[in-house]
Every structure is written in structure tokens, then in C-alpha cells.
Write an enzyme that holds these catalytic residues in place. Structure first.
Site, PDB file in Angstrom:
ATOM      1  CG  HIS A 165      -1.961   0.928   1.377  1.00 33.68           C
ATOM      2  ND1 HIS A 165      -1.787   2.279   1.190  1.00 33.68           N
ATOM      3  CD2 HIS A 165      -3.269   0.760   1.691  1.00 33.68           C
ATOM      4  CE1 HIS A 165      -2.939   2.893   1.380  1.00 33.68           C
ATOM      5  NE2 HIS A 165      -3.853   1.997   1.684  1.00 33.68           N
ATOM      6  CD  GLU A 215      -3.393   1.156  -1.893  1.00 30.00           C
ATOM      7  OE1 GLU A 215      -3.845   0.063  -1.493  1.00 30.00           O
ATOM      8  OE2 GLU A 215      -3.954   2.242  -1.690  1.00 30.00           O
TER       9      GLU A 215
HETATM   10  C1  BG6 Z   1      -6.938   2.076   0.356  1.00 32.08           C
HETATM   11  C2  BG6 Z   1      -8.421   1.734   0.299  1.00 32.08           C
HETATM   12  O1  BG6 Z   1      -6.217   0.992  -0.121  1.00 32.08           O
HETATM   13  O2  BG6 Z   1      -6.562   2.309   1.714  1.00 32.08           O
HETATM   14  C3  BG6 Z   1      -9.207   2.888   0.916  1.00 32.08           C
HETATM   15  O3  BG6 Z   1      -8.799   1.500  -1.041  1.00 32.08           O
HETATM   16  C4  BG6 Z   1      -8.728   3.160   2.337  1.00 32.08           C
HETATM   17  O4  BG6 Z   1     -10.584   2.569   0.899  1.00 32.08           O
HETATM   18  C5  BG6 Z   1      -7.212   3.411   2.306  1.00 32.08           C
HETATM   19  O5  BG6 Z   1      -9.405   4.275   2.869  1.00 32.08           O
HETATM   20  C6  BG6 Z   1      -6.590   3.687   3.667  1.00 32.08           C
HETATM   21  O6  BG6 Z   1      -6.872   2.675   4.556  1.00 32.08           O
HETATM   22  P1  BG6 Z   1      -6.402   2.756   6.065  1.00 32.08           P
HETATM   23  O7  BG6 Z   1      -7.015   1.564   6.725  1.00 32.08           O
HETATM   24  O8  BG6 Z   1      -4.898   2.690   6.050  1.00 32.08           O
HETATM   25  O9  BG6 Z   1      -6.882   4.080   6.600  1.00 32.08           O
END
Ligand code: BG6
Length: 320
Positions: free
Chosen positions: A188, A291
């Protein structure tokens, strides 16, 4: 002397002491002038890497690469100025490891979004200086009763990181059990950009995506991606490289992946970023997430004994 704790109280995990001190870690895995382990905010432990090519830092919690900056270059990876560092909490920025599911759990909404790998402790398995001057470190997820309760499939997860002129991150999953399981995952990655208005993402032209903003919908990407409001999309069935063109920094970041069939593009924009509380005002303008994933119908079936690898190389290029 800091003791490394493998679990968080916050998630109701039992705190266990793996009796490895910082001094032990540095003795076993430190590399003179290249790799040192130190305690950072929130009592977290991080590997700090400095070599002839680049610098980087990696928290043992989550095997979470937080920073990467090639020498004589702006940071490639974005880490929020307001990131919170605490046991059992995901860090805003860097390369969170989403594993063994991506997004919400398929059947149990009480389980954490994006899986648990990013909030539990990992152990260092190996470190080495490579002949070309790069530094390699490998980390393995530490299983506990709490992780087994969320994911009852015998397997191992390893993250291998090479910090050099380029950054390479590989997430390796091995099925050590007797039954196949279905894996969702993502690196991510948050990228540092000059300003979101100065940026276009190339490589996904013609791809279909699942749009998660507003009413869920499936759409087709026509041109390069320009972000002018909240974007949360899973591009499916794509193994293509992506390139983030940054006219402000006059550079491009190439994301070259293997073992990944989805690419998620995310920017929370103003309102969502404000709610999250760890972006700061306008923090979202200096970042974009691209990602490398296996998500939606691209989740992977891993057969008994099989090893699945998702590997990505991040490099900086001149803007064409
Ligand atoms: C992304 C998702 O990968 O991560 C989003 O598609 C999400 O929907 C974002 O809001 C952040 O996620 P987190 O859990 O790290 O706040």
C-alpha cells in the site's frame, strides 16, 4: 535496554517478550556504516539504512518501510508529518503491508481492514550488504494466538527489502498447511509528490476499475489518471508498470510489479483526510497511493506447499 515486544495491548494481544534487546539486534543483524536498529517514537524499533545509494527506515512492527530516499533525490516515499507511532497502530505513509486480505474482511466486519500484518511484530531473519552497495533485509511475520484466531491457515509471510539505487520490496507467502487458501494483499505504497495538481499516473489507460467513491461502480480508465477530488479505485486484471509523472519535481517514479494483478489508486482528498486525523491540513496534496495488489476477483489461491510472491521495484526516472 529496550526489549522488543511482539504484540500490542491495544488489540487485546498478550504482550510477549522475545528477549531480544536492541544490542542483540544490532549485534546479529547490524551492518557497519549501513544498518543500525534504534528505538523511534512510540517505543517502536526501526532499522535505519544508509548506504552509497540511498537511505531508508523500516519499522519492525508491520515490516513497515517508512522512508526511502535515494541520495541527491527528493524522498520517493511519503510519510505523513502527523503519522502516529504506537504499538498495534498502522503508520500513515510508507509501505503498509496489507495481508492476508485487502480492504474489509470477506465475511467478518469485526476483523481489521487490510488484514493484521501491518500492526503486528515481525522479526528480522537476515540482513546483508550486497556487492553493488545496496542493503538487503528480510523480515518474517511472528504468528501469535491472536493472528491464528484471525487467519486459521498455516502459512508463513516474509518481506524482503533491498535498499539501493532503486527500492525493491517482495512479499512472500508460503502455504505450509494441507489446504489451499485465498489470499488478498497489497503493498500500500504512499508516494511523495510535489503537488497532486502537478501529477499524472500513466499505465492504467484502458483498464477497468471498481470505483469505491459514491455508489460502487465498474468503469474504464480512458487516459492518464489526474486527481482533483477523492479517488479510491481498484484497477483489475492489470500487470502493467505504472509511472507517476511529477511535473513539479520534474521526475517520474516507475512502479514495476510481478505477481500482482490489481493496482489500487487512492487519495482521500480534503474531507476524508481531515477525518483520519493523521494527514494534517493539505497533507493529501503531497501524496498519492499506487498500490500493487491482488484484490477483488484477483485474490490468489495458494495451494498446499506453494509459495506466492508479489514483488515491486520502485525507481526514479527523468520526466519525458
Ligand atoms: C486504500 C483503500 O487501499 O486504503 C481505501 O482502497 C482506504 O478505501 C485506504 O481508505 C486507507 O486505509 P487505512 O485503513 O490505512 O486508513
Amino acid at each position: 535496554m529496550a526489549h522488543i515486544q511482539i504484540c500490542s495491548e491495544n488489540n487485546g494481544f498478550t504482550i510477549q517478550d522475545i528477549t531480544m534487546t536492541l544490542a542483540d539486534l544490532n549485534q546479529r543483524f547490524g551492518i557497519n556504516n549501513n544498518l543500525i536498529f534504534s528505538e523511534i517514537a512510540g517505543g517502536l524499533i526501526a532499522a535505519q539504512i544508509n548506504n552509497a545509494h540511498a537511505s531508508a527506515s523500516i519499522a519492525l512492527q508491520g515490516a513497515h518501510l517508512m522512508t526511502y530516499q535515494p541520495n541527491d533525490e527528493e524522498p520517493v516515499i511519503w510519510l505523513s508529518k502527523y503519522a502516529k507511532f504506537a504499538a498495534g497502530k498502522s503508520i500513515r505513509g510508507g509501505v503498509p503491508i496489507c495481508w492476508p486480505w485487502f480492504g474489509a474482511h470477506a465475511t467478518d466486519s469485526k476483523l481489521p481492514g487490510h488484514g493484521y500484518a501491518r500492526t503486528v511484530m515481525w522479526e528480522v531473519l537476515e540482513s546483508k550488504a550486497l556487492p553493488d552497495g545496496a542493503t538487503f533485509i528480510s523480515l518474517g511475520l511472528i504468528e501469535t494466538d491472536a493472528t491464528r484466531a484471525q487467519w486459521p491457515h498455516p502459512c508463513t509471510a516474509k518481506v524482503e527489502i533491498t535498499v539501493g539505487k532503486n527500492l525493491r520490496v517482495e512479499l512472500v507467502t508460503q502455504n505450509t498447511g494441507k489446504e489451499a487458501f485465498t489470499l488478498g494483499e497489497a503493498l500500500h505504497t504512499y508516494f511523495h509528490i510535489s503537488d497532486v495538481a502537478q501529477m499524472t499516473i500513466r499505465g492504467l489507460e484502458g483498464c477497468d476499475y471498481l470505483d469505491k467513491v459514491g455508489e460502487p461502480a465498474r468503469r474504464t480508465q480512458k487516459d492518464g489518471i489526474v486527481i482533483e477530488s477523492e479517488v479510491d479505485r481498484i484497477y483489475v486484471d492489470t500487470t502493467a508498470d505504472c509511472v507517476i509523472e511529477d511535473r513539479g519535481l520534474k521526475r517520474a517514479i516507475r512502479i514495476a510489479k510481478q505477481g500482482s494483478r490489481s493496482t489500487v489508486v487512492w487519495n482521500p482528498w480534503t474531507e476524508k483526510a481531515d477525518k483520519m486525523g493523521d494527514f494534517g491540513q493539505d497533507g493529501h496534496r503531497g501524496m498519492v497511493c499506487v498500490e500493487s495488489a491482488n484484490a477483488a476477483h484477483n485474490v490468489v489461491s495458494v495451494a498446499p506447499g506453494e509459495t506466492h510472491r508479489l514483488a515491486v521495484v520502485y525507481s526514479v526516472e527523468a520526466l519525458k
